[in-house]
Motif scaffolding. Structure first.
Motif, PDB file in Angstrom:
ATOM      1  N   ASP A 299      92.228  65.614 -42.960  1.00  0.00           N
ATOM      2  CA  ASP A 299      91.650  65.060 -41.732  1.00  0.00           C
ATOM      3  C   ASP A 299      90.134  65.172 -41.848  1.00  0.00           C
ATOM      4  O   ASP A 299      89.591  66.269 -41.808  1.00  0.00           O
ATOM      5  CB  ASP A 299      92.181  65.855 -40.531  1.00  0.00           C
ATOM      6  CG  ASP A 299      91.563  65.401 -39.201  1.00  0.00           C
ATOM      7  OD1 ASP A 299      90.727  64.474 -39.211  1.00  0.00           O
ATOM      8  OD2 ASP A 299      91.927  65.968 -38.158  1.00  0.00           O
ATOM      9  N   VAL A 300      89.475  64.042 -42.030  1.00  0.00           N
ATOM     10  CA  VAL A 300      88.019  64.073 -42.173  1.00  0.00           C
ATOM     11  C   VAL A 300      87.392  63.524 -40.893  1.00  0.00           C
ATOM     12  O   VAL A 300      87.421  62.324 -40.637  1.00  0.00           O
ATOM     13  CB  VAL A 300      87.563  63.265 -43.396  1.00  0.00           C
ATOM     14  CG1 VAL A 300      86.056  63.391 -43.576  1.00  0.00           C
ATOM     15  CG2 VAL A 300      88.273  63.752 -44.646  1.00  0.00           C
ATOM     16  N   GLY A 301      86.859  64.413 -40.083  1.00  0.00           N
ATOM     17  CA  GLY A 301      86.260  64.010 -38.817  1.00  0.00           C
ATOM     18  C   GLY A 301      84.747  64.039 -38.900  1.00  0.00           C
ATOM     19  O   GLY A 301      84.175  64.273 -39.962  1.00  0.00           O
ATOM     20  N   SER A 302      84.110  63.817 -37.749  1.00  0.00           N
ATOM     21  CA  SER A 302      82.649  63.736 -37.739  1.00  0.00           C
ATOM     22  C   SER A 302      82.031  65.100 -38.035  1.00  0.00           C
ATOM     23  O   SER A 302      81.015  65.195 -38.715  1.00  0.00           O
ATOM     24  CB  SER A 302      82.177  63.253 -36.378  1.00  0.00           C
ATOM     25  OG  SER A 302      82.683  64.099 -35.371  1.00  0.00           O
TER      26      SER A 302
ATOM     27  N   GLN B 170      78.824  64.301 -45.349  1.00  0.00           N
ATOM     28  CA  GLN B 170      79.094  63.998 -46.767  1.00  0.00           C
ATOM     29  C   GLN B 170      80.598  63.957 -47.008  1.00  0.00           C
ATOM     30  O   GLN B 170      81.132  64.839 -47.702  1.00  0.00           O
ATOM     31  CB  GLN B 170      78.504  65.099 -47.649  1.00  0.00           C
ATOM     32  CG  GLN B 170      77.049  65.363 -47.392  1.00  0.00           C
ATOM     33  CD  GLN B 170      76.211  64.965 -48.579  1.00  0.00           C
ATOM     34  OE1 GLN B 170      76.640  64.163 -49.414  1.00  0.00           O
ATOM     35  NE2 GLN B 170      75.023  65.499 -48.691  1.00  0.00           N
ATOM     36  N   PRO B 171      81.281  62.976 -46.463  1.00  0.00           N
ATOM     37  CA  PRO B 171      82.747  63.003 -46.525  1.00  0.00           C
ATOM     38  C   PRO B 171      83.315  63.080 -47.955  1.00  0.00           C
ATOM     39  O   PRO B 171      84.270  63.808 -48.179  1.00  0.00           O
ATOM     40  CB  PRO B 171      83.156  61.711 -45.824  1.00  0.00           C
ATOM     41  CG  PRO B 171      81.935  60.884 -45.751  1.00  0.00           C
ATOM     42  CD  PRO B 171      80.781  61.814 -45.741  1.00  0.00           C
ATOM     43  N   ILE B 172      82.707  62.366 -48.889  1.00  0.00           N
ATOM     44  CA  ILE B 172      83.283  62.353 -50.248  1.00  0.00           C
ATOM     45  C   ILE B 172      83.184  63.747 -50.858  1.00  0.00           C
ATOM     46  O   ILE B 172      84.164  64.302 -51.355  1.00  0.00           O
ATOM     47  CB  ILE B 172      82.568  61.325 -51.149  1.00  0.00           C
ATOM     48  CG1 ILE B 172      82.760  59.917 -50.579  1.00  0.00           C
ATOM     49  CG2 ILE B 172      83.095  61.397 -52.570  1.00  0.00           C
ATOM     50  CD1 ILE B 172      82.093  58.825 -51.359  1.00  0.00           C
TER      51      ILE B 172
ATOM     52  N   ALA C 156      87.080  59.226 -41.104  1.00  0.00           N
ATOM     53  CA  ALA C 156      86.853  58.776 -42.485  1.00  0.00           C
ATOM     54  C   ALA C 156      88.173  58.584 -43.216  1.00  0.00           C
ATOM     55  O   ALA C 156      88.253  58.753 -44.434  1.00  0.00           O
ATOM     56  CB  ALA C 156      85.965  59.767 -43.224  1.00  0.00           C
ATOM     57  N   ARG C 157      89.230  58.210 -42.477  1.00  0.00           N
ATOM     58  CA  ARG C 157      90.556  58.156 -43.098  1.00  0.00           C
ATOM     59  C   ARG C 157      90.676  57.113 -44.200  1.00  0.00           C
ATOM     60  O   ARG C 157      91.355  57.344 -45.208  1.00  0.00           O
ATOM     61  CB  ARG C 157      91.640  57.941 -42.045  1.00  0.00           C
ATOM     62  CG  ARG C 157      91.504  56.667 -41.208  1.00  0.00           C
ATOM     63  CD  ARG C 157      92.570  56.631 -40.124  1.00  0.00           C
ATOM     64  NE  ARG C 157      92.468  55.466 -39.262  1.00  0.00           N
ATOM     65  CZ  ARG C 157      91.605  55.340 -38.258  1.00  0.00           C
ATOM     66  NH1 ARG C 157      90.752  56.308 -38.017  1.00  0.00           N
ATOM     67  NH2 ARG C 157      91.576  54.252 -37.522  1.00  0.00           N
TER      68      ARG C 157
END
Lengths: 358, 324
Positions: free
Chosen positions: B8-11, B36-38, B68-69
């Protein structure tokens, strides 16, 4: 007179045809874009709604292209939009554009004013020509709606969503080129047969969703993040509550929409301006017609739709139909809309699965 | 052992969990996204690999969720990419099967989800105002010089919470400063803020929703006992906070991945090696029309993986080749 007009769905195809045949030179504004909105936001009052800002931006872009006259609609009742033409005129004048506004008021509400404005448009080629071209324009309005509702039915089934959109746009082109009632009819037939030739999955049972709300954000794809197309591509059949033709007919030639308003009466027994009462009535009707859910679109700060939204939970509960309200404003990120739509469709799918199981 | 990974990639935060066949949490990791989601997904994958190294765990399915799903889905090779509303609902009803209301407050989002008989029947998300979300609380805690972890406990010490306007975060802040300058003790101000945020949430996100028990409160802000107490006071209901309240979205994604792979019997998981792959994101502004869409390219070791961001279909070909 170099005349321009705002976009709203496919209405520009009819308006531009009509104006041209009445003997006017047309300035096509660019299709609304981020730039249009930025211009509108810059010169509009901060608290005005999204339609006001997009229209203002459109006018400014058209004036830059040489337009000197703007054709728009008026209105009456508690919705602010009735004053928009006048406020736009003043803002544009203050900005130094001596533009002329032709504001068509609802003919039955203010017949003298309507005729006076109309006469201006008719003057170059006379009333006989007007009658003749009116028939053709009316035919165009009718077939545009028919083509679009066919697209809505077929898009969720189409194997290639890109292809069906392309074929539909070709169809619009055919209708645009027609110059007589006969040609309009032929264009429709050709366009429909092309649409029906796009390969589909005949076994698909798409979710059925009604689209309701304030007319401009419902009809103008730029204002609603192209929600119809988005849903269609997600495999959903979208039925739009407002089409150009029935709206024009009901509002120009009679106090129509009586059925929808009657359906709203148990929840809201009076007009609250704009499409507030219709929104309630339409949810009732969609529930009765077995739709899976309803998506309710409204510009941020729109009073009529704020009223209808606050009544929506009661309607939704009584009729057992889920309603998702989306307030639209300047935010251009599509992610928020996408997330809510996806979650809403998950909800509808689960509901349908449960109904089928029992 | 067969296991499923949820990301789960949130803000604000990025969460990863590994669950077993029964939905029990084996690994849970909570990281800051820091824009930096990646990188953070790669770091998370490295930590998961480390945690499962000696446990004979085989990842049989991966799910991605959060804002960032789509990006995450491409990087890890997800079997399912789901919106966070559905993911949160799935996780809540897995842990509390008869749950009827889910209150979720994260970094920048707050949502309410209503379930009846295990099915989502209604939901809402904050639209125009982020007052009451984690970022705002973080900001206020920093301003009062209180560690965010102690913020809630401090609120509980208050006997006389002050009244603060919760309608808008900017006004809430000026109200707070005013009360401070008047000499109110910090616990009363903090408690007043918790009350204001809960009122704002219920008026804004929870407007017109029928809140029935059991009520589950999850998301990062559920760590704040002050907010929990304010909810209990305002609703007059007991609030249940699940053990893994901060990573519920990831648990939901993992459960959905389990479901998704049950049918197709294989996974798209790219393996833990993704933590060392060189992912690159580049973007450009398309000049094809006045919309000037910002198109994003994602490539791995120099090869284009996915592309999105356009309003029209012009740049979507790579994505379609992959899914279609």
């Amino acid at each position: 007179m170099k005349i321009t007009f705002p976009y709203m769905g496919t209405s520009h195809l009819v308006i531009s045809f009509f104006l041209k045949e009445l003997g006017h030179e047309i300035v096509y504004p660019p299709v609304p874009s981020q730039k249009t909105l930025s211009l509108g936001v810059k010169y509009a009052p901060e608290f005005a709604c999204l339609p006001f800002k997009i229209l203002l931006g459109t006018y400014l872009e058209a004036l830059e292209l040489g337009a000197d006259t703007i054709l728009t609609s008026g209105g009456c009742g508690p919705c602010r939009a009735g004053y928009y033409g006048e406020i736009h005129r003043r803002i544009l004048h203050d900005l130094g554009y001596p533009v002329k506004m032709i504001i068509l008021e609802p003919p039955l509400v203010s017949p003298r004013d309507f005729l006076h404005q109309l006469a201006e448009l008719v003057r170059p080629k006379g009333w006989l020509n007007f009658a003749k071209q009116f028939r053709i324009a009316w035919a165009k309005l009718k077939v545009l709606d028919e083509l679009e509702s066919t697209l809505h039915k077929l898009r969720p089934l189409a194997l290639s969503k890109q292809e069906i959109t392309k074929v539909y746009e070709e169809g619009l082109e055919l209708i645009d080129q027609a110059r007589s009632v006969k040609e309009v009819k032929a264009a429709l037939e050709e366009a429909l047969s092309r649409l029906h030739n796009v390969p589909i999955d005949p076994y698909c049972q798409p979710l059925k969703v009604g689209l309701i709300g304030e007319i401009y954000v419902v009809l103008e794809p730029f204002a609603n993040h192209d929600v119809e197309k988005l849903l269609g591509e997600m495999g959903v059949y979208v039925h739009r509550s407002i089409f150009l033709m029935n709206w024009t007919r009901d509002n120009a030639f009679g106090y129509g929409e009586k059925d929808v308003r009657a359906a709203a009466v148990p929840y809201l027994n009076q007009l609250v301006g704009g499409h507030g009462q219709n929104s309630i009535g339409e949810v009732v009707r969609y529930a009765e017609q077995g739709f899976d859910g309803v998506i309710h679109l409204a510009p941020f700060t729109c009073i009529p739709e704020i009223v209808s939204k606050s009544i929506m939970p009661a309607v939704s509960r009584d009729k057992g139909i889920p309603v998702l309200t989306l307030f639209l404003d300047e935010q251009t990120g599509q992610a928020g809309i996408q997330t809510r739509l996806e979650a809403f469709l998950d909800l509808l799918r689960q509901k349908r699965m449960k109904q089928e199981a029992s | 052992m067969q296991a499923y990974l949820g990301v789960d990639v949130g803000s604000v935060s990025t969460n990863l969990v590994v669950i077993n066949e029964d939905g029990k949490v084996l690994v849970d990791i909570y990281l800051r996204t820091a824009g930096q989601p990646i990188k953070v997904v790669q770091e998370g994958m490295r930590q998961v690999a480390e945690a499962v190294k000696d446990k004979k765990i085989e990842i049989c399915g991966v799910g991605a969720t959060g804002s960032a799903r789509t990006l995450t889905g491409v990087i890890v090779g997800a079997d399912t990419v789901k919106n966070e509303i559905t993911a949160h609902a799935v996780a809540a009803s897995h842990l509390v099967p008869d749950v009827q209301t889910v209150l979720e407050i994260g970094g920048q989002d707050s949502k309410i989800i209503l379930l009846r008989d295990g099915v989502v029947v209604d939901f809402a998300m904050n639209t125009v105002c982020a007052a009451g979300t984690g970022s705002f609380l973080d900001h206020q805690a920093a301003r009062l010089n209180i560690p965010i972890e102690e913020f809630g406990a401090l609120a509980l010490q208050s006997t006389n919470p002050v009244r603060i306007a919760g309608r808008c975060s900017v006004f809430a802040e000026s109200d707070m400063i005013h009360k401070q300058q008047m000499g109110h003790p910090t616990p009363d101000i903090v408690a007043g803020l918790c009350d204001a945020l809960v009122r704002n949430y219920l008026n804004n996100v929870g407007k017109g929703k029928e809140i029935l028990p059991p009520v589950v409160f999850q998301g990062g802000v559920a760590a704040n006992v002050g907010i929990r107490a304010a909810f209990e006071k305002e609703l007059g209901l007991e609030i249940y906070i699940p053990e893994y309240f901060a990573v519920m979205g990831a648990i939901g994604a993992a459960l959905l991945a389990k479901e998704a792979t049950k049918e197709k019997q294989k996974t798209n998981f790219r393996g833990f090696a993704v933590s060392t792959t060189d992912y690159q994101a580049s973007s450009f502004e398309c000049k094809g029309c006045p919309n000037h869409c910002e198109i994003v390219n994602i490539s791995a070791d120099g090869q284009l993986l996915a592309r999105w961001g356009g309003r029209c279909g012009k740049w979507d070909t790579v994505q379609q080749m992959k899914t279609g």
